[in-house]
Design a protein around this motif. Structure first.
Motif, PDB file in Angstrom:
ATOM      1  N   LEU A   1       0.840  -1.193   0.000  1.00  0.00           N
ATOM      2  CA  LEU A   1       0.000   0.000   0.000  1.00  0.00           C
ATOM      3  C   LEU A   1       0.879   1.249   0.000  1.00  0.00           C
ATOM      4  O   LEU A   1       1.867   1.321   0.734  1.00  0.00           O
ATOM      5  N   GLU A   2       0.537   2.197  -0.825  1.00  0.00           N
ATOM      6  CA  GLU A   2       1.270   3.456  -0.918  1.00  0.00           C
ATOM      7  C   GLU A   2       0.309   4.593  -0.591  1.00  0.00           C
ATOM      8  O   GLU A   2      -0.703   4.772  -1.258  1.00  0.00           O
ATOM      9  N   GLN A   3       0.623   5.359   0.434  1.00  0.00           N
ATOM     10  CA  GLN A   3      -0.213   6.505   0.794  1.00  0.00           C
ATOM     11  C   GLN A   3       0.076   7.656  -0.157  1.00  0.00           C
ATOM     12  O   GLN A   3       1.232   7.990  -0.422  1.00  0.00           O
ATOM     13  N   VAL A   4      -1.024   8.245  -0.699  1.00  0.00           N
ATOM     14  CA  VAL A   4      -0.900   9.385  -1.606  1.00  0.00           C
ATOM     15  C   VAL A   4      -1.859  10.474  -1.153  1.00  0.00           C
ATOM     16  O   VAL A   4      -2.785  10.224  -0.380  1.00  0.00           O
ATOM     17  N   ASP A   5      -1.645  11.695  -1.642  1.00  0.00           N
ATOM     18  CA  ASP A   5      -2.529  12.812  -1.294  1.00  0.00           C
ATOM     19  C   ASP A   5      -3.792  12.849  -2.139  1.00  0.00           C
ATOM     20  O   ASP A   5      -4.811  13.371  -1.726  1.00  0.00           O
ATOM     21  N   LYS A   6      -3.729  12.287  -3.359  1.00  0.00           N
ATOM     22  CA  LYS A   6      -4.880  12.324  -4.258  1.00  0.00           C
ATOM     23  C   LYS A   6      -4.835  11.095  -5.156  1.00  0.00           C
ATOM     24  O   LYS A   6      -3.775  10.666  -5.592  1.00  0.00           O
TER      25      LYS A   6
END
Length: 150
Positions: free
Chosen positions: A129-134
């Motif tokens: 899982l990669e956290q992104v802003d959008k």
């Protein structure tokens, strides 16, 4: 290409008379599971029970077992798995048990060695899982729960 996996199975003591999981036809994807109940269990309508199967398994990493209802029990009697599919993780070594619910109108009796569910093996991909802003946009967007119509 057919992939093949070795899954170890351990029949638990006191269950020597219980059938081990088996496919009921050549091309079946699921292995039927049998009830290892000590005595008959009556399921009243609307009730749920945890049914032992009398065995445990060891799967290789990257595999999971899913516990699913038997279509005949669901159609004829309203008996289904409450958490379907139930997930058995590769690191679980306890007895496989099946959570059944009676959605039918009549009591249903489960007897020893009765087929109660099926077990299907599935590959589990490695996921990071990669956290992104959008998130990227799509035509569907956030539409869900019947957004395409009835």
């Amino acid at each position: 290409m057919n992939l093949s996996y070795l899954v170890q199975i351990n029949r638990l003591p006191g269950n020597e008379d219980i059938e081990l999981p088996k496919k009921m036809s050549e091309l079946a994807s699921g292995f039927d599971l049998y009830a290892a109940v000590e005595k008959e269990m009556v399921m009243e309508p609307g009730t749920r029970i945890l049914v032992p199967t009398g065995f445990a398994i060891a799967m290789p990493a990257g595999l999971e077992a899913q516990i699913r209802p038997r279509s005949g029990l669901a159609y004829k009697h309203g008996i289904t798995c409450l958490n379907t599919p139930g997930t058995i993780d590769a690191d679980y070594r306890g007895e496989i048990k099946v959570l059944l619910i009676n959605l039918g109108d009549e009591p249903f009796t489960i007897t020893r060695n009765e087929r109660i569910a099926q077990m299907v093996f599935q590959e589990v991909p490695e996921v990071e899982l990669e956290q992104v802003d959008k998130l990227s946009d799509t035509v569907r967007g956030a539409g869900g729960f019947g957004h395409t119509g009835k």
